[in-house]
Design a protein around this motif. Structure first.
Motif, PDB file in Angstrom:
ATOM      1  N   ASP A 139      -2.452  -2.879  -3.699  1.00  0.00           N
ATOM      2  CA  ASP A 139      -1.197  -2.803  -3.824  1.00  0.00           C
ATOM      3  C   ASP A 139      -0.915  -1.616  -4.553  1.00  0.00           C
ATOM      4  O   ASP A 139      -0.552  -1.632  -5.662  1.00  0.00           O
ATOM      5  CB  ASP A 139      -0.590  -4.131  -4.341  1.00  0.00           C
ATOM      6  N   THR A 172       0.554   5.825   1.297  1.00  0.00           N
ATOM      7  CA  THR A 172       0.475   4.977   0.079  1.00  0.00           C
ATOM      8  C   THR A 172      -0.069   5.659  -1.252  1.00  0.00           C
ATOM      9  O   THR A 172       0.735   5.302  -2.219  1.00  0.00           O
ATOM     10  CB  THR A 172      -0.446   3.631   0.392  1.00  0.00           C
ATOM     11  N   TYR A 348       3.537  -5.152   3.172  1.00  0.00           N
ATOM     12  CA  TYR A 348       3.943  -3.661   2.826  1.00  0.00           C
ATOM     13  C   TYR A 348       5.237  -3.432   3.082  1.00  0.00           C
ATOM     14  O   TYR A 348       5.923  -3.942   4.404  1.00  0.00           O
ATOM     15  CB  TYR A 348       3.080  -2.547   3.544  1.00  0.00           C
ATOM     16  N   MET A 362      -0.489  -6.390   0.995  1.00  0.00           N
ATOM     17  CA  MET A 362      -0.788  -5.541  -0.184  1.00  0.00           C
ATOM     18  C   MET A 362      -1.406  -6.637  -1.378  1.00  0.00           C
ATOM     19  O   MET A 362      -0.728  -7.351  -1.545  1.00  0.00           O
ATOM     20  CB  MET A 362       0.256  -4.950  -0.770  1.00  0.00           C
TER      21      MET A 362
END
Length: 390
Positions: A139, A172, A348, A362
């Motif tokens: 995450d 990300t 997500y 995540m």
């Protein structure tokens, strides 16, 4: 919505009975020892537990090239080749390096019956999840806030983020950097971005590591001893830890404690596979060196855990014991693989649209500070504004 799952006492998935022919095969692709050792060790455990498919067992294990960026077709070819096995019913890729999505797309065209799972993705989430059945990632958004917060708790005044252009092209990782910068501003810490060589470039892993060895003492002199360091590449964390142990500074979080073995010269051969014992041995060395309270890690490697948990989850789905969209069963496989440690998870969320992607889960675990213990970061509520930062 954030989900919290309690840890279980043991990893309960049973092995294939001795002498029995596995009813199906699960393919696992990981990195090599030099690029992603923990993911490979997790795959090795699965080979040990479920047997090699070439010997009547369940697992077929392959590795992607160290220079996967320049040898993407090799990665794709190896993955697509797994689908030639008529008994192949699931494929796990961890880390899911560039090329994974294209390989999954080609496999899907030929073998729609194969379950496709991706761990620690390195391509655009929308592209990966369009091809995969389920994907799992650390995450990065929550950790973008939690890592600087942990650094603040330890006493850091400056936060240095180290990366290179390839990683800064991943959505990300870019979002995490932006969240870290905003978190540092809110926590009244100085944020600094430094660039390092890419281990997949011409300098290779050795050159990228040497850069960190040479630069970190200069950064400490420039920014001060109350500086926490973070980098986006596994292979560069080892030289970073080595220099921090020698020169000072903070290392807030590694997603694998095994990185301390090479960095500090700790022989963990006897403890390998016994994560609590491994963590305890590292802690004794760090505390004895006077670095207690300055260096931290996850108790279990996320790469190791993804290899084990995604394989276990694939088996449950194939045996009809779980559905591929059941996140609770997925996270049960994570807690089963990491006795004593709970995980937080959430879907997500796209920063632009606010839409949740239910095929990308995540995850993160608590931060363990050597000489101090768990910081309780999984109990922290991450302010909603950080999930909207692009």
């Amino acid at each position: 919505m954030k989900l919290v799952f309690p840890a279980l006492l043991a990893f309960v998935l049973s092995a294939v009975p001795a002498g029995a022919e596995a009813p199906f095969h699960i393919g696992i692709m990981t990195g090599t020892v030099s690029q992603s050792e923990d993911s490979l060790r997790g795959a090795e455990l699965m080979l040990e537990r479920y047997g090699n498919s070439s010997e009547g067992g369940m697992i077929t294990h392959v590795t992607y090239p160290d220079n996967f960026m320049s040898e993407m077709e090799v990665t794709i070819g190896q993955l697509v080749g797994l689908a030639d096995d008529p008994k192949m019913k699931a494929i796990v890729v961890n880390q899911a390096v560039p090329g994974t999505a294209e390989a999954f797309r080609r496999i899907r065209e030929r073998r729609p019956d194969i379950l496709l799972l991706a761990g620690n993705i390195q391509e655009d989430p929308a592209i990966v999840t369009a091809a995969a059945d389920i994907a799992v990632n650390g995450d990065d958004i929550s950790r973008g806030y939690l890592i600087p917060l942990a650094a603040k708790k330890l006493g850091a005044k400056t936060f240095v983020h180290i990366s290179f252009p390839r990683h800064m092209s991943y959505e990300t990782l870019v979002r995490r950097r932006a969240v870290m910068e905003e978190a540092c501003r809110d926590l009244e810490m100085k944020f600094v971005f430094e660039t390092s060589p890419d281990p997949t470039s011409d300098v290779g892993v050795a050159g990228a590591q040497q850069f960190i060895l040479e630069k970190l003492p200069a950064w400490l002199e420039q920014y001060g001893k109350d500086t926490a360091f973070f980098c986006t590449n596994d292979s560069q964390r080892e030289p970073m830890l080595k220099r921090i142990a020698e020169c000072g500074g903070y290392f807030v979080e590694s997603d694998s404690p095994l990185i301390y073995s090479g960095a500090l010269g700790i022989d963990l051969s006897q403890e390998r596979g016994d994560w609590p014992a491994l963590l305890g041995k590292i802690e004794r060395v760090i505390v004895d060196a006077g670095q207690g309270g300055r260096m931290a890690s996850w108790a279990y490697s996320i790469d190791y855990t993804c290899s084990v948990a995604l394989t276990g989850f694939a088996r449950k789905v194939l045996e009809g014991k779980a559905k591929v969209d059941n996140v609770r069963e997925l996270m049960n496989c994570f807690t089963e693989a990491t006795p004593g440690v709970g995980w937080n998870s959430s879907y997500y969320t796209d920063a632009g649209t606010g839409v949740r992607n239910r095929k990308l889960v995540m995850v993160y675990e608590d931060t363990y500070v050597f000489g101090r213990g768990f910081l309780g970061m999984t109990e922290v509520d991450v302010p909603e504004k950080y999930f909207r930062i692009k």
